[in-house]
Structure formats: structure tokens, C-alpha cells
Design a protein around this motif. Structure first.
Motif, short mmCIF file in Angstrom:
data_model
loop_
_atom_site.label_atom_id
_atom_site.label_comp_id
_atom_site.label_asym_id
_atom_site.label_seq_id
_atom_site.Cartn_x
_atom_site.Cartn_y
_atom_site.Cartn_z
N THR A 123 0.64 -1.11 -0.03
CA THR A 123 0.09 -0.08 -0.02
C THR A 123 0.98 1.11 -0.23
N LEU A 124 0.69 2.13 -0.84
CA LEU A 124 1.42 3.37 -1.11
C LEU A 124 0.43 4.56 -0.98
N VAL A 125 0.95 5.55 -0.31
CA VAL A 125 0.09 6.63 -0.08
C VAL A 125 0.27 7.84 -1.33
N ALA A 126 -0.75 8.19 -1.60
CA ALA A 126 -0.73 9.23 -2.74
C ALA A 126 -1.14 10.57 -1.92
N GLY A 149 -2.20 12.53 -13.49
CA GLY A 149 -1.73 11.27 -13.36
C GLY A 149 -0.92 10.76 -12.01
N ILE A 150 -0.79 11.78 -11.26
CA ILE A 150 0.07 11.75 -10.04
C ILE A 150 -0.04 10.41 -9.20
N ARG A 151 -1.42 10.23 -9.04
CA ARG A 151 -1.65 8.84 -8.45
C ARG A 151 -0.96 7.72 -8.69
N THR A 152 -0.51 7.75 -9.91
CA THR A 152 0.00 6.67 -10.81
C THR A 152 1.57 6.97 -10.65
N SER A 153 2.05 8.05 -11.14
CA SER A 153 3.48 8.49 -11.55
C SER A 153 4.26 8.20 -10.23
N LEU A 154 3.58 8.77 -9.11
CA LEU A 154 4.66 8.74 -7.87
C LEU A 154 4.77 7.23 -7.31
N PRO A 155 3.75 6.45 -7.37
CA PRO A 155 3.76 5.13 -6.90
C PRO A 155 4.62 4.18 -7.84
N GLN A 156 4.77 4.65 -9.14
CA GLN A 156 5.71 3.90 -10.43
C GLN A 156 6.83 3.86 -10.02
N ILE A 157 7.52 5.01 -9.38
CA ILE A 157 8.88 5.04 -8.96
C ILE A 157 9.03 4.47 -7.60
N LEU A 158 8.21 4.25 -6.97
CA LEU A 158 8.55 3.57 -5.63
C LEU A 158 8.39 1.89 -5.80
#
Lengths: 749, 165
Positions: free
Chosen positions: A64-67, A75-84
Motif C-alpha cells: 500500500t502506497l500513499v498518494a 496522473g500523479i496517483r500513478t506516477s509517484l507510486p510507479q517510482i517507488l
């Protein structure tokens, strides 16, 4: 520098409702976040170490990742988790995203300034790398093998020699007992091994969005909720003198009528003065509202006429203009000039026109206030709500929904304050839904702009001197009384930091008082400044029979870093980390040259226009082709090229460029908010139109491959659009349009 | 009492006959997939099908919809299987997503009457739906690819929808 630490279970539970065992890490971040705008605008930046983001690996294998940023289409709820997830070696199908509440523990949550990826790229990687190392350490311990033999791969840790493997979930409990590694020992993945970074991952909300299940602010329903529609004072700072709600109360479904005091100046994010009709459904509230009789105390701004204000400033440069940057000897160059040119460019006010109008729901239970709203700035929202109802910030909980478009409007939580005030007044949960007319008439308006440009041309048909003068109300007028001049952070949006290699240069600033709420709108002052500068260079190129694209390249000049500090204008605070490079501007121009086939031969009534602009640390060029049939305009092609450094999600950069083209075109073609007697004259999409599908051009996007640091995406595409279109119109044999919007001069085909 | 048939289900409602269908759907039936955008039939965010034809529910009094077969985004398919929904996913059409219910309903009405539309027909059918994020190029591409799918193989979703209707 992020500092990764364990997240205690109580906090995890509070933030997400996730309980149970597993590995939970948090990243703290020193608040080095660089704001592009004035700190007062970004307000409330917390100091020191604060929890920013977190990750939880459950024993069920779910990650589980927090946005903590707001999703508004970028698309930021996708792009930052993509990195992690990439750095963690997680299986994307086992990753869940939870939306952060408004909490200063996350640091500055303001989703604006096109800065989420560049600000959090390394934090995401450190969190992923830390968790991965702990999982590997747990596996090494369990198998009693050296750490370097334990490899993370697709949600498992493998011991290749013995062909053993354990899932992340199986290791989570053991990993949680290990100390968090020192960031200095973390080893990051090589770029060539990226699985998700740089890939066109689909948005996590995509399926919900195509099935009608995505929940926006306007969609929130809570038990026993009532619905509000508010008639607000048409003039800034105005108040309710008296009102009669007798007829409103006779409408079936109307429950109550509540006065909102408002009228505060500077306006900030406070609720405006108005009368709210509360009903059992939205429609009844709107119908009841129509029957209100209100006598307004209109106040000090009731004579504001924006058209007249623009015309007056366009007539002549005001005497109280001040020089903000100067190099060389401008006056001497003008005396020695072979030729000269001058022009005045104007842009009216604009409104964001988010497809989802502002909407918020508030519920007060005892000493707690819960809010559900489509906001870009949850922490600011919490503070504004708390102040409005006399609560402490910690008594207010902000749930962030999806945002149905935002463009800066939803950074301003005046509409959330309204919901909280009404919840307090009625003792019931209240949803406030703005109508389209409310949104158009009670916005935070893009600043109008008047720019005088003057150039001296030498015998070689080069510009030997340029003087530019801007007059525009400042965003800071929203927060501080008496601000009547653009601030450095506003002048630094492509005006005072113009990159042109012109030997003699002078930039000036003219004071203008604000008579409405001036707010930031996608790309902010860059829209105005890119329009004038690019139009002016194009005009001079064509007057001198030069190819406009080549002339732009020549006027930008040799490869160098733009440094204005010795010329009276301080470089941007980001200049150290992100120097403004002319080579990147020129590369963007070369990219659209290639993409468009510039200078392609066209029919007599067709034409190409080009513009280039650096903003939000990225570089964008645009080439537009139009056709004119008598006085009717047809948009044919728009080629846009962006250099935004390294890219996390190329598909979302593509879509942001497509969107920027459409957004920029709507503004340039139609955008025209006019004030008369202090009130906005426009009301809905009939008199404040947007570009439609049948009017849209073919769009060709180029992402320039770059190893530079990540930079802005959401906003940089917009600024060059307007000038590329007006220059194309001039090239097609049409008029040179210097006063936007274009529909003042031409019809849209 | 107004009798309203939405996605194959009949509701008996005690509402003012002048209330626009949009607010009945959203506030009374709690079906929030249909969106409010302008209240004047100018933006298409509230598009639903009335006996298969696209209508702007913000401007349609509920009394005019009584007895008709209404389909909303929630009823376009069970779980996003409509060829247009699949094409929307394949082309990654949405940005903020807010207008997409209306876009999909307009596109679905187009394909049901014109299974293989040309560019002009797509542009005319979609001209009433505003998208501020600028997803128009992808909407156009997705409609074309869905039209291709539909011609080759009539979908189960469409059959089911007709079954409901």
C-alpha cells in the motif's frame, strides 16, 4: 534529502485504517521543497522534519502506497507510486493506492507549480530501496546466507544458488523487526533495469473513470446530508445589506436559508458574502435561490470595468513604471537604430472553468469537522476551514476526492469554507455545489495583462535593443492589502528573465490595482508573457523577411545559461539546481521544426506560426498551422515538443501536452472574462466558450529525450500556444492579433 | 408519483415533475456517474440515453423522462465491457475523468445508430461534449477503434443492453 524511518502502527491506522502486521516505512523530508511562487502564496510550508509519504507491505503481499498529491488528470496517483514500486521491485498488480488526508505530517501537499515528480522522485526511490533492502536482509537472515546472494525480483526475494524464494508478504513481519538502513548505503537500480519508470503505465483510476465509479468532490454523499446553493455578492468585498427569503422558503424541499457574512478583504480563501438556500436536494436549493430578494452593499470595487482598465493601460505606458532589469544602453541603441518596431499586447481575465465546478461536503460532530472536497491544497483547506468555524486545525479532517479538473481553481478552498460554515449553522452535514454560473462569476481570475514592446533594429536586421513594459494585477493582492505591482516571482515567469541575446535590454513594471480575486491559473503569468514576447519576435522576423523559426533561434543566441542577476533582476530560486539553458529552448524549436516539416509550403490562405517558452523548469516549442477562409479560422495542426528532463510516465506527459494544446487554444481563441460595474459579465459555456472536439486540430507531440533532472509537465505546454496561433494567422494573410481573444477578430470554423 | 425506468430497474418517485432528470439520478437515486457541468445542455457532462437517444439530463424535466427507458453510464455495461469503455482504457483517454461518462454516452449513442462513423460524423456527434483536459484526440481515436471492434463482432454488452431496453 529524505530520511526513511519506521512508521508506527497507530499512525498508520490513523492515516489509512490499515491495521495488521507487516513492514511500514515513512519518509521524512527536510522542507527543501522549492516553490516557484512566492512563499506566501504557497503558504503554510511546514518547517523541519515531517512525515511525508509512506509504504506498507502487508503479510498478505499487498503493498500500500500513499498518494499525498491530488489527482486532477495529470496522473500523479500513478506516477509517484510507479517510482517507488520500481525501486522496491514490487509487482504492480499487488500495489494499492490510498489517498492521503490533509495533514501537515505529509509536508506541503499543495499540488500546483508542476512540481510533484521533481520534488518527490528521490524520496520515492529511497523508500523503495530501503524497504527492498530490509526484505533482502530478512531473507538473508532466515536462510543464513550472505546478503548479496539475496535478490529482489517481482515481489519476491530469491536465493538463486539454492533456488529458494520468499514473497514480500512472507518476509514483511521479519523485515519490520530490522533497523531501517542508513540512506548512505542504499544502492539504486540502474536506469536500464527500470520496469515502471519511463513506462506508459495506465492510471490507477482509469477503470473507475470509464464506468462512472470515480468519486469526485461533487459525488460525495453522507448520511442525513442536505444540499446548498448560494447566491453570492457579484462584487468583490460586497456584503448583504438585507434579504427576503419568504418566497424561497415556499419551494418544496427548501429547509433553511442562511446568511454568510463574508466580504473580507484581502479576500484570501475566505467565503464570499452571500445567502445560502438549504434543501433536500440540489435542484430545490437552486430553485429556492432564484426567488431570493437580496439588497447588496456592493462596496469599493463596484465601478471596476476591466475592458476600460485594459484600454487605458494599452493607450500609453504609465508614468509610474519602474525598471526591473536593464543591460547595455537601450536609449543609445534606439538613437542609432536603422529601424524600429513597437506593439502592445493584451490578454483579458480568464476563469479556470473546471468541468467539475467547486463542490464540498462538511459534517460537524461535536468538536470534529469532517470535510470531503476536490482540493489541490488539503492542508491549506484544513486551516481555512478551521479558521472559518473557529476550530483548531487538528479538529478538522480533510478527505481529498478526485478532482474533476482543477487548473489552480481548487487550490483556493473558499467553497470548502462555505460548506463548513453552513454545516455549523444548520447542524447538519451540508454539500455545497456551485453552478457553472457561480464558477464563472466568482472565480479567482487569471490576471489581465497589458504589455508594451519596443525594439530597435540594426542594419543587419537584428534586434539591437528591446524595451518591454508589463502592467498586470498581482496574485499577492489576494493576501496583502495595498499590493499594486507584480512581484519578482511573477515577473520571473518569462517576462523579466527573457532569454533573448539582445545587447541592450530593458524590462519595466507598471503598478495596477486589483479589483477582483486574482489567482493562479494553469501556467499563470507565463501565458501572458510568452504571448507578447513570441508575437513580437515573430512580427520583427516577418517585417525583416526572415524565417520566424530561424529568427527565434538567432535571437535566443548561443548556448549559455541565462543569468539576469547582474542586470538588476534576481535569478529564480531554482536557478542553482535548474539553470535556464538556451540550448534546451533551441532544441525544442528544432524538434517542432522536424515534426512539422517547417518551413513547409502551404496554400495561399494557410500559414504556420511558431513559439517557444521555458516554464516550470521545462522547455516547450509549438508550431501551429491554420487556414483562413475569408474571416473564418480553421485550426489544422499543432506540433508541440517538450523537454522536461527525464520522464516517469511518457503517456501522461503526452496526454498533458495534448491537454495543454486544447487548454491553450480555448484561452487564446475564446477566453474573455469581462468586469463591468465590478461584476463578471459572462456566465456559462455559451458566453464563455471552450474549444470543442469538432474544432480541434491534429496534435503531434514530441518528447525530447533528456538526461536532465525531472521538471514540470502540467503547465509548460500552455504558454507558447497563443502566439503560435496568432502568428500562423498573420502568416496565412490574416490580421496580426495583439489583443486576445482571437474571436474578437475571426470566427471559428 | 413518477415512474422512472433506469438501467432496467423501475423506480416510483415522489419528486417535482420539473426537477431535471440529472438531479433525480444524482440526489434522489444516488447514481452519481452522470455529472453536472453547466445546467443548460451546453457541455454534455450529463448525457444519458432516453430510449437509446442521447439527451442532456440537466435540461430534461423528469416528467418528460417518465415511462421512457433511461440508460446511464452505470448501465452501459456491467463492468466496463462495452467496446467503447474498453477502447477508452486501451487509448488511456481520461485525464481527470469527470466528463468521460457523458463522452462515453454520446459516443455509445453514435455507434448504436452509426456503427461505422466517419470523421465528420464523429465530430458532429461529439461536438456537444466539452472536455477541459483536452482528451479530444484520444476520444476520436477510441471511437474509431471501438467502431472497428463492433463491426467485426457484435458485443455481448450490446446484446445485454438491448435486452434491458
Amino acid at each position: 534529502m529524505a530520511i526513511v524511518d519506521k512508521l508506527n502502527r497507530r499512525t498508520l491506522l490513523k492515516l489509512t485504517g490499515l491495521g495488521g502486521a507487516g513492514l511500514a516505512l515513512q519518509a521524512s523530508l527536510t522542507t527543501e521543497v522549492l516553490a516557484l511562487t512566492n512563499p506566501a502564496v504557497n503558504g503554510g510550508m511546514p518547517k523541519g522534519l515531517e512525515l511525508n509519504v509512506f509504504i506498507h507491505i502487508g503479510t498478505d503481499d499487498r503493498v500500500t502506497l500513499v498518494a499525498h498529491r491530488s489527482e486532477m488528470g495529470q496522473g500523479i496517483r500513478t506516477s509517484l507510486p510507479q517510482i517507488l514500486a520500481d525501486e522496491l521491485e514490487a509487482d504492480w498488480s499487488k500495489v494499492d493506492i490510498v489517498q492521503a488526508h490533509g495533514d501537515e505530517k505529509y509536508g506541503n501537499q499543495d499540488t500546483d507549480g508542476s512540481r510533484s515528480v521533481r520534488t518527490f522522485f528521490h524520496t520515492m526511490r529511497e523508500m523503495g530501496a530501503s524497504a527492498k533492502l530490509m526484505l533482502r536482509q530478512a531473507a538473508a537472515k532466515q536462510w543464513a546466507v550472505p546478503l548479496d546472494q539475496c535478490v529482489a525480483n517481482n515481489h519476491r526475494i530469491l536465493h538463486l544458488a539454492s533456488k529458494r524464494s520468499l514473497s514480500f508478504g512472507e518476509l514483511a513481519t521479519a523485515a519490520a523487526k530490522l533497523p531501517v538502513p542508513d540512506p548512505k548505503i542504499l544502492v539504486f537500480k540502474d536506469k536500464k533495469d527500470f520496469k515502471y519508470i519511463g513506462k506508459p503505465m495506465a492510471m490507477v483510476d482509469l477503470q473507475d473513470m470509464v464506468t462512472g465509479r470515480a468519486d469526485f468532490g461533487i459525488d460525495v454523499t453522507v448520511a442525513d446530508m442536505v444540499y446548498a446553493s448560494i447566491e453570492r455578492c457579484p462584487v468583490l468585498g460586497g456584503k448583504v445589506k438585507s434579504f427576503d427569503a419568504t418566497q424561497s422558503k415556499s419551494v418544496k424541499g427548501v429547509l433553511d436559508v442562511v446568511k454568510i457574512d463574508g466580504g473580507v478583504e484581502p479576500a484570501g480563501f475566505n467565503a464570499l458574502a452571500g445567502i445560502a438556500v438549504i434543501a433536500t436536494n440540489t435542484w430545490a436549493a437552486q430553485e429556492g435561490r432564484k426567488l431570493l430578494k437580496i439588497d447588496w452593499e456592493l462596496g469599493a470595487h463596484s465601478s471596476y470595468d476591466s475592458t476600460a482598465a485594459i484600454a487605458e493601460l494599452a493607450g500609453a505606458v504609465a508614468a509610474n513604471t519602474k525598471v526591473v532589469r536593464e543591460r547595455g544602453d537601450v536609449d543609445k541603441a534606439f538613437k542609432e537604430a536603422k529601424n524600429s518596431h513597437q506593439a502592445v499586447y493584451t490578454i483579458p481575465h480568464l476563469e479556470h472553468a473546471t468541468m467539475e465546478p467547486p463542490a464540498a461536503t462538511a459534517r460537524i460532530t461535536g468538536d470534529k469537522c469532517e470535510v470531503w472536497a476536490c482540493v489541490q491544497s488539503p492542508v491549506r483547506t484544513r486551516d481555512v476551514v478551521a479558521a472559518a468555524i473557529g476550530f483548531k486545525p487538528e479538529q478538522v479532517d480533510i478527505n481529498v476526492t478526485l478532482l474533476g479538473g482543477a487548473f489552480g481553481r481548487k487550490s483556493k478552498p473558499d467553497f470548502v469554507a462555505e460548506a463548513a460554515l453552513l454545516a455549523k449553522a444548520t447542524g447538519k452535514p451540508v454539500k455545497v455545489t456551485w453552478t457553472r454560473e457561480d464558477a464563472v462569476r466568482h472565480g479567482y481570475y487569471h490576471a489581465f495583462s497589458v504589455q508594451h514592446y519596443k525594439a530597435a533594429i540594426d542594419a543587419n536586421r537584428q534586434i539591437s535593443a528591446m524595451e518591454s513594459t508589463v502592467a498586470s494585477p498581482s496574485i499577492m493582492s489576494l493576501f496583502q492589502p495595498g499590493i499594486e505591482t507584480l512581484q519578482d516571482f511573477e515577473l520571473g515567469m518569462g517576462f523579466a528573465n527573457t532569454p533573448y541575446k539582445i545587447p541592450n535590454l530593458r524590462a519595466r513594471n507598471t503598478p495596477v490595482a486589483a479589483h477582483t480575486r486574482i489567482g493562479w491559473l494553469r501556467s499563470v503569468y507565463h501565458i501572458n508573457h510568452a504571448f507578447a514576447a513570441n508575437s513580437f519576435i515573430d512580427e520583427i522576423a516577418r517585417m525583416n523577411k526572415r524565417d520566424p523559426l530561424q529568427y527565434q533561434l538567432a535571437t535566443i543566441g548561443e548556448d549559455r545559461i541565462v543569468d539576469t542577476s547582474a542586470e538588476g533582476f534576481a535569478n529564480l530560486p531554482t536557478a542553482q539546481e535548474f539553470p535556464f539553458k538556451t540550448a534546451r529552448l533551441k532544441q525544442a524549436l528544432q524538434a517542432v521544426k522536424k515534426s512539422s516539416g517547417w518551413p513547409a509550403k502551404v496554400k495561399a490562405n494557410e500559414g504556420w506560426g511558431v513559439a517557444v517558452h521555458g516554464s516550470f523548469l521545462s522547455y516547450v516549442a509549438v508550431a501551429t498551422k491554420v487556414r483562413l477562409d475569408k474571416k473564418e479560422l480553421k485550426l489544422l495542426e499543432v506540433h508541440i515538443a517538450i523537454d522536461c528532463g527525464q520522464v516517469v510516465n511518457p503517456d501522461r506527459v503526452h496526454s498533458q501536452m495534448e491537454g495543454a494544446v486544447i487548454f491553450g487554444l480555448s484561452g487564446a481563441l475564446f477566453g474573455d472574462i469581462q468586469f463591468k460595474d465590478g461584476a463578471v459579465q459572462q456566465s456559462n459555456f455559451d458566453d464563455y466558450p471552450m474549444l470543442r472536439l469538432n474544432q480541434s486540430p491534429k496534435i503531434v507531440v514530441t518528447l525530447i529525450a533528456s538526461d536532465e533532472k525531472h521538471s514540470g509537465v502540467g503547465e509548460p505546454g500552455v504558454p507558447p500556444i497563443a502566439a503560435s496561433v496568432t502568428s500562423a494567422i498573420a502568416a496565412a494573410g490574416g490580421p496580426r492579433i495583439r489583443d486576445l481573444p482571437i474571436v474578437r477578430h475571426l470566427k471559428m470554423l | 408519483m413518477t415512474s422512472l425506468q433506469v438501467n432496467g430497474k423501475t423506480h416510483q418517485l415522489d419528486v417535482d415533475g420539473n426537477m431535471p432528470l440529472l438531479w433525480v439520478l444524482r440526489d434522489i437515486l444516488n447514481m452519481t456517474g452522470t455529472k453536472f457541468g453547466c445546467g443548460k445542455g451546453l457541455c454534455g457532462a450529463c448525457t444519458v440515453h432516453l430510449n437509446g437517444a442521447p439527451v442532456r439530463s440537466c435540461s430534461l424535466p423528469v416528467s418528460a423522462a417518465a415511462g421512457a427507458k433511461i440508460t446511464t453510464i452505470e448501465g452501459l455495461s456491467d463492468d466496463g465491457e462495452h467496446p467503447l469503455q474498453q477502447a477508452w482504457v486501451a487509448h488511456k483517454v481520461p485525464q481527470c475523468g469527470y466528463c468521460q461518462s457523458g463522452q462515453l454516452m454520446s459516443a455509445a449513442a453514435l455507434l448504436s445508430r452509426t456503427p461505422k462513423p466517419n470523421d465528420d460524423e464523429i465530430e458532429q456527434a461529439m461536438a456537444g461534449n466539452i472536455c477541459r483536459c483536452g482528451t479530444y484526440p484520444r476520444i476520436k481515436a477510441a471511437i474509431k477503434s471501438a467502431a472497428g471492434v463492433q463491426i467485426q463482432q457484435p458485443s455481448k454488452t450490446k446484446q445485454r443492453k438491448e435486452g434491458i431496453a
